[in-house]
Motif scaffolding. Structure first.
Motif, PDB file in Angstrom:
ATOM      1  N   LYS A 171       0.771  -1.211   0.000  1.00 63.51           N
ATOM      2  CA  LYS A 171       0.101  -0.154  -0.049  1.00 63.51           C
ATOM      3  C   LYS A 171       0.899   1.043  -0.026  1.00 63.51           C
ATOM      4  N   SER A 172       1.921   1.203   0.970  1.00 67.22           N
ATOM      5  CA  SER A 172       2.809   2.630   0.771  1.00 67.22           C
ATOM      6  C   SER A 172       3.395   2.722  -0.364  1.00 67.22           C
ATOM      7  N   LYS A 174       2.309   2.073  -3.428  1.00 65.70           N
ATOM      8  CA  LYS A 174       1.410   2.202  -4.516  1.00 65.70           C
ATOM      9  C   LYS A 174       1.424   0.915  -5.174  1.00 65.70           C
ATOM     10  N   ASN A 177      -2.226  -2.439  -6.490  1.00 66.87           N
ATOM     11  CA  ASN A 177      -3.394  -2.608  -7.453  1.00 66.87           C
ATOM     12  C   ASN A 177      -3.311  -4.221  -7.586  1.00 66.87           C
TER      13      ASN A 177
END
Length: 209
Positions: A171-172, A174, A177
């Motif tokens: 998440k950090s 990115k 997905n």
């Protein structure tokens, strides 16, 4: 008292989360990332310059997955551990190390070649390749979660903290997905835990310990 040297959402989040799940008393040292560059005095404490560092009396540890096992066993008994005579013991140890060696390792190369290197030294293709590596290894997590909420022992354990941190790091960076459905639902269960929320608050200085 246990001391933990920590940078926000770095690998040290694993032992911080574990400390909060176990409700153990500790002292948290918050450092800028990377500390060996932004806080050179840290090298006097940990010559490696890496995060995390856990100090418990004469014990000094620098490996986040090992810290999870140490806390569960040395400061147990705890349901976050799986006993050696349990049929799931081998799987528990494997997931503890899978979270770091298989899932976090490729992400550190994404971090380096997308963010930490100077612009002229960044390697977008290498970063993209290692992000894909991470996602290909994540398929093993998806298979393991088929029909179950947690990775081993039909309960939340340190194995889930180890693997869960890798999802947090994604998440950090990115590169989260396309989490497959069981893994996406697993991530929601992980971040809904009180221990996770307390660890997040602690690293912001919002939690009295």
């Amino acid at each position: 008292m246990i001391e933990l040297y920590h940078c926000a959402d770095a690998r040290s989040f694993r032992p911080l989360w574990a400390l909060e799940e176990m409700r153990l008393p500790y002292r948290l040292h918050l450092l800028p990332f990377p500390p060996r560059v932004r806080e050179p005095a840290y090298l006097d404490v940990n010559p490696l310059g890496t995060i995390p560092l856990l100090v418990d009396g004469a014990t000094r540890m620098s490996e986040s997955a090992a810290m999870l096992e140490y806390l569960a066993v040395r400061h147990g008994p705890s349901d976050l551990a799986v006993a050696p005579d349990d049929a799931d013991y081998g799987a528990w140890l494997n997931w503890l190390h899978f979270g770091e060696a298989t899932l976090t390792f490729p992400q550190t190369l994404v971090l380096r070649y997308r963010m930490l290197e100077s612009p002229e030294r960044r390697l977008p293709q290498a970063a993209d390749d290692y992000a894909q590596w991470f996602h290909s290894r994540l398929r093993h997590v998806e298979r393991a979660l088929d029909g179950r909420d947690w990775l081993v022992g039909d309960r939340f354990t340190m194995a889930d903290i180890s693997v869960g941190y890798a999802l947090l790091l994604a998440k950090s960076l990115k590169i989260d997905n396309g989490f497959p459905p069981a893994t996406a639902a697993y991530w929601e269960r992980l971040r809904a835990r009180e221990g996770f929320a307390r660890a997040k608050a602690a690293q912001k200085g919002e939690l009295a310990v």
